[in-house]
Design a protein around this motif. Structure first.
Motif, PDB file in Angstrom:
ATOM      1  N   LYS A  86      20.191  38.288  34.867  1.00 44.65           N
ATOM      2  CA  LYS A  86      21.266  38.387  35.845  1.00 44.65           C
ATOM      3  C   LYS A  86      21.239  37.165  36.743  1.00 44.65           C
ATOM      4  CE  LYS A  86      22.880  41.216  39.743  1.00 44.65           C
ATOM      5  NZ  LYS A  86      22.596  42.379  40.612  1.00 44.65           N
ATOM      6  N   GLY A  87      22.409  36.666  37.112  1.00 46.19           N
ATOM      7  CA  GLY A  87      22.482  35.538  38.026  1.00 46.19           C
ATOM      8  C   GLY A  87      22.203  34.208  37.343  1.00 46.19           C
ATOM      9  N   LYS A  88      22.203  33.169  38.130  1.00 41.92           N
ATOM     10  CA  LYS A  88      21.963  31.819  37.629  1.00 41.92           C
ATOM     11  C   LYS A  88      20.647  31.287  38.167  1.00 41.92           C
ATOM     12  CE  LYS A  88      26.860  30.580  37.291  1.00 41.92           C
ATOM     13  NZ  LYS A  88      27.907  29.599  37.669  1.00 41.92           N
ATOM     14  N   THR A  89      19.903  30.615  37.328  1.00 47.51           N
ATOM     15  CA  THR A  89      18.652  29.988  37.741  1.00 47.51           C
ATOM     16  C   THR A  89      18.656  28.529  37.276  1.00 47.51           C
ATOM     17  OG1 THR A  89      17.524  30.684  35.712  1.00 47.51           O
ATOM     18  CG2 THR A  89      17.354  32.145  37.614  1.00 47.51           C
ATOM     19  N   ARG A  90      18.013  27.680  38.040  1.00 51.92           N
ATOM     20  CA  ARG A  90      17.921  26.269  37.674  1.00 51.92           C
ATOM     21  C   ARG A  90      16.574  25.728  38.116  1.00 51.92           C
ATOM     22  NH1 ARG A  90      21.130  21.688  36.600  1.00 51.92           N
ATOM     23  NH2 ARG A  90      20.309  19.751  37.508  1.00 51.92           N
ATOM     24  N   ALA A  91      15.923  24.995  37.226  1.00 53.58           N
ATOM     25  CA  ALA A  91      14.663  24.322  37.547  1.00 53.58           C
ATOM     26  C   ALA A  91      14.781  22.864  37.121  1.00 53.58           C
ATOM     27  CB  ALA A  91      13.499  24.995  36.829  1.00 53.58           C
ATOM     28  N   TYR A 104      24.056  34.008  33.188  1.00 55.99           N
ATOM     29  CA  TYR A 104      23.934  35.414  32.824  1.00 55.99           C
ATOM     30  C   TYR A 104      23.633  35.594  31.332  1.00 55.99           C
ATOM     31  CZ  TYR A 104      26.118  37.044  37.183  1.00 55.99           C
ATOM     32  OH  TYR A 104      26.412  37.330  38.487  1.00 55.99           O
ATOM     33  N   ASN A 105      22.731  36.505  31.021  1.00 60.26           N
ATOM     34  CA  ASN A 105      22.514  36.995  29.660  1.00 60.26           C
ATOM     35  C   ASN A 105      22.214  35.874  28.665  1.00 60.26           C
ATOM     36  OD1 ASN A 105      22.510  39.669  28.376  1.00 60.26           O
ATOM     37  ND2 ASN A 105      23.978  38.750  26.977  1.00 60.26           N
ATOM     38  N   GLN A 106      21.448  34.870  29.081  1.00 58.40           N
ATOM     39  CA  GLN A 106      21.076  33.774  28.198  1.00 58.40           C
ATOM     40  C   GLN A 106      19.561  33.708  28.031  1.00 58.40           C
ATOM     41  OE1 GLN A 106      22.787  30.240  30.008  1.00 58.40           O
ATOM     42  NE2 GLN A 106      24.697  30.493  28.875  1.00 58.40           N
ATOM     43  N   HIS A 107      19.139  33.209  26.867  1.00 56.06           N
ATOM     44  CA  HIS A 107      17.708  33.025  26.635  1.00 56.06           C
ATOM     45  C   HIS A 107      17.479  31.742  25.841  1.00 56.06           C
ATOM     46  CE1 HIS A 107      17.151  33.789  22.250  1.00 56.06           C
ATOM     47  NE2 HIS A 107      18.274  34.481  22.378  1.00 56.06           N
ATOM     48  N   ASN A 108      16.252  31.277  25.866  1.00 49.16           N
ATOM     49  CA  ASN A 108      15.835  30.138  25.056  1.00 49.16           C
ATOM     50  C   ASN A 108      14.317  30.111  25.035  1.00 49.16           C
ATOM     51  OD1 ASN A 108      15.981  27.810  23.473  1.00 49.16           O
ATOM     52  ND2 ASN A 108      17.564  26.877  24.759  1.00 49.16           N
ATOM     53  N   ILE A 109      13.769  29.238  24.226  1.00 52.51           N
ATOM     54  CA  ILE A 109      12.327  29.007  24.163  1.00 52.51           C
ATOM     55  C   ILE A 109      12.089  27.582  24.637  1.00 52.51           C
ATOM     56  CG2 ILE A 109      10.300  28.903  22.668  1.00 52.51           C
ATOM     57  CD1 ILE A 109      11.689  30.890  20.808  1.00 52.51           C
TER      58      ILE A 109
END
Length: 328
Positions: A86-91, A104-109
């Protein structure tokens, strides 16, 4: 291995954790659990972590009243299975300016080595993030040598160069959501919990690798943010109230939309219908009850919201290919 969290002016240290090599635990059960209240950062919610040899699991459910910027310092070398629920994250890495941003609703390795940088959260925008950190040598055990899509990522690990496995992020599927819920809601304790979590982490990694190996990039969603938020609220409601019965009209009314928009938007975000999602949650819970509890099939049907045990048995067989009586 060490992780530090600072405020943006680098003057105030919020958290400093030191982890044993390869997350090895000296406890009898081989597992450690901790919870950090978000109040440490001036927000609401919490961050939970569990670690055992080769594996670290983290789950954050946090909201911030104001724009918040935080600095990370980590000397860890890790492969992270990252899920933005949920929401947006940034690093962003301090020196190279390399950024990892999730919606939202995203994944990765992602392979991360000695990450020093910052992350930030928009004001009043809550976010939920689920992440699993694996020791690289442990992660490599699960990668097929014949899959060309994984070769650049494995080469980046050998070069110790930060990199995401895919050039874009991937949608979190229903099976992935269910495994994440299994991990977060595991009722087991001690050594049995460790065995369970190890199996579930492997299952989640398998789902990611299978999707990445065969994925065709879709068109980005055209939903407005308010509609995207609404669909995630519906998903959370289905998980929290799986044993209840509601019509599509009642669900739409509860979340301030109409049946057509609910059906169309939910499938666009999660790749399945509302009731298929809901039924899958119910059946997986039913299977868990049948395997772990000494109760009748009728009692299981009642607990997950079926008044008619025969209707439950039919739905169960449709989901798993065999009737619940086979488990009994």
């Amino acid at each position: 291995m060490k992780v530090k969290l600072h405020h943006k002016d680098l003057a105030e240290l919020f958290v400093e954790n030191v982890y044993p090599d390869r997350f090895h635990c000296s406890t009898n059960e081989g597992i450690v659990e901790r919870v950090y209240p978000a109040q440490l950062l001036g927000g609401l919610g919490s961050y939970r972590e569990i670690y055992m040899e080769n594996i670290h699991i983290g789950y954050g459910d946090i909201s911030m009243p104001n724009f918040f910027e935080m600095y990370f310092e980590s000397d860890m070398e890790t492969v992270e299975l990252h899920f933005a629920l949920k929401g947006k994250t940034r690093a962003e890495e301090r020196n190279t300016k390399q950024a990892f941003q999730f919606d939202y609703n995203q994944h990765n390795i992602i392979y991360i080595n000695n990450f020093k940088g910052r992350s930030w959260v928009k004001p009043r925008e809550g976010y939920k993030v689920f992440e699993i950190n694996l020791i690289p040598s442990f992660f490599k055990r699960f990668i097929p040598d014949t899959e060309s899509r994984f070769i650049p990522f494995l080469s980046a690990i050998d070069r110790q160069q930060n990199m995401a496995m895919g050039p874009y992020h991937y949608p979190i599927t229903l099976p992935m959501h269910l495994v994440i819920q299994d991990i977060l809601n595991c009722p087991r304790k001690g050594l049995y919990k460790r065995f369970f979590l190890e199996a579930k982490v492997t299952e989640l990694l398998l789902l990611q690798l299978e999707q990445i190996a065969s994925f065709q990039h879709p068109q980005p969603t055209k939903l407005k943010k308010v509609d995207l938020d609404r669909m995630h609220a519906v998903k959370d409601y289905l998980h929290d109230h799986f044993q209840e019965s509601s019509t599509l009209f009642e669900l739409a009314k509860r979340f301030g939309t109409n049946e057509y928009s609910l059906k169309k938007s939910f499938k666009e975000v999660f790749g399945t219908t509302v009731f298929n999602y809901w039924s899958t949650i119910k059946m997986d819970r039913a299977k868990q009850l049948l395997l772990e509890e000494s109760i009748t099939i009728g009692e299981v049907a009642d607990q997950i919201g079926y008044k008619n045990p025969q209707h439950f048995s039919t739905a169960f067989k449709r989901r798993f290919g065999y009737p619940p009586s086979r488990i009994r």
